[in-house]
Motif scaffolding. Structure first.
Motif, PDB file in Angstrom:
ATOM      1  N   PRO A 113       0.702  -1.146  -0.116  1.00 37.32           N
ATOM      2  CA  PRO A 113       0.033   0.121  -0.154  1.00 37.32           C
ATOM      3  C   PRO A 113       0.871   1.282   0.013  1.00 37.32           C
ATOM      4  CG  PRO A 113      -0.289  -1.140   2.106  1.00 37.32           C
ATOM      5  CD  PRO A 113       0.575  -1.966   1.065  1.00 37.32           C
ATOM      6  N   ALA A 115       0.565   5.955  -0.029  1.00 38.62           N
ATOM      7  CA  ALA A 115      -0.344   7.204  -0.072  1.00 38.62           C
ATOM      8  C   ALA A 115       0.400   8.267  -0.267  1.00 38.62           C
ATOM      9  CB  ALA A 115      -0.940   7.021   1.512  1.00 38.62           C
ATOM     10  N   ALA A 144      -3.911   3.994   0.247  1.00 34.25           N
ATOM     11  CA  ALA A 144      -4.767   4.300   1.742  1.00 34.25           C
ATOM     12  C   ALA A 144      -5.315   5.883   1.457  1.00 34.25           C
ATOM     13  CB  ALA A 144      -3.603   4.291   2.839  1.00 34.25           C
ATOM     14  N   SER A 176      -5.871   4.403   7.654  1.00 31.86           N
ATOM     15  CA  SER A 176      -6.337   3.824   6.641  1.00 31.86           C
ATOM     16  C   SER A 176      -5.190   2.715   5.886  1.00 31.86           C
ATOM     17  CB  SER A 176      -6.704   4.862   5.516  1.00 31.86           C
ATOM     18  OG  SER A 176      -6.977   4.245   4.347  1.00 31.86           O
ATOM     19  N   MET A 177      -4.026   3.383   5.791  1.00 32.23           N
ATOM     20  CA  MET A 177      -2.757   2.544   5.698  1.00 32.23           C
ATOM     21  C   MET A 177      -2.751   1.252   6.723  1.00 32.23           C
ATOM     22  SD  MET A 177       0.496   2.139   4.084  1.00 32.23           S
ATOM     23  CE  MET A 177       0.494   3.657   3.285  1.00 32.23           C
ATOM     24  N   LEU A 180      -5.150  -1.326   5.814  1.00 31.53           N
ATOM     25  CA  LEU A 180      -4.620  -2.159   4.347  1.00 31.53           C
ATOM     26  C   LEU A 180      -3.651  -3.140   4.890  1.00 31.53           C
ATOM     27  CD1 LEU A 180      -4.496   0.585   1.781  1.00 31.53           C
ATOM     28  CD2 LEU A 180      -6.018  -1.218   1.810  1.00 31.53           C
TER      29      LEU A 180
END
Ligand SMILES: Cc1cc2nc3c(=O)[nH]c(=O)nc-3n(C[C@H](O)[C@H](O)[C@H](O)COP(=O)(O)O)c2cc1C
Length: 199
Positions: A113, A115, A144, A176-177, A180
């Motif tokens: 992932p 961002a 993310a 969010s990260m 994931l």
């Protein structure tokens, strides 16, 4: 688990660094380590498309040498790329660096992932975020997301401190990260059909 961040500003303690730290401290609360890789203020050589890395797997340029970063990237589970906004785009510094990193060693990032984080005085974070997100979407990297565009506002780290909504957006990138990273179910993508004359 460990997230590797890149600060695309020459300022190690500026606005971008402050934003990245907010993401990182949220990750730490979620039990995930982070490190900010500082690009610093020295000149960064741009990719010339010489193609040498296609044969050797290594970028021929040494300014900077990518080895240390790529060793960290190989061990990292996720990535955050942070940049100040310059004329509504990411800094030339981070683009030169990431072009060389991804062209010579993109496979290290596949499926992990990512961002983007952008810092601006007033505007341009959305366009900058779009540019950085493309390193993720060409490499099967889940993005993310957050609750607003991935930006903080300010000319100094002290001003970023006053952007409480921006900092909340950063914390939500961290959550969010983490989500994931803790979710094992990633897409399995096909590989090996590269059409050389198109790219
Ligand atoms: C060359 C240059 C161009 C800039 N262009 C913009 C811009 O288009 N929009 C904006 O809001 N801020 C712009 N800024 C301000 C920076 O994006 C902003 O101060 C940023 O938060 C600095 O981050 P840093 O402290 O991590 O370097 C520019 C700054 C510089 C030096």
């Amino acid at each position: 688990m460990r997230v590797l961040m890149v600060n695309g500003s020459a300022k190690a303690s500026g606005c971008t660094a402050r934003a990245l730290r907010e993401v990182g401290e949220t990750l730490q609360k979620e039990g995930i380590e982070y490190e900010i890789y500082q690009l610093g203020g020295d000149p960064i050589k741009d990719c010339t498309g010489c193609g040498a890395c296609r044969k050797t797997g290594k970028c021929i340029f040494k300014d900077p040498d990518l080895t240390e970063f790529l060793e960290k990237a190989e061990k990292a589970d996720g990535f955050v790329f942070g940049t100040p906004v310059y004329y509504a785009h990411p800094s030339g510094r981070i683009l030169s660096f990431l072009d060389r990193v991804f062209y010579s060693a993109g496979s290290l990032f596949k499926g992990k992932p990512g961002a983007a984080v952008c810092s601006c005085r007033r505007a341009g974070e959305v366009c900058s975020m779009d540019v950085l997100n493309k390193y993720f979407t060409i490499n099967a990297m889940p993005i993310a997301s957050s609750t607003y565009w991935n930006g903080v506002h300010g000319s100094t780290a002290e001003q970023v401190e006053m952007d409480t909504e921006g900092l909340q957006t950063m914390r939500n990138i961290g959550h969010s990260m983490a989500n994931l990273l803790k979710n094992e179910n990633r897409a399995v993508m096909e590989t090996g059909n590269r059409t050389d004359f198109i790219r």
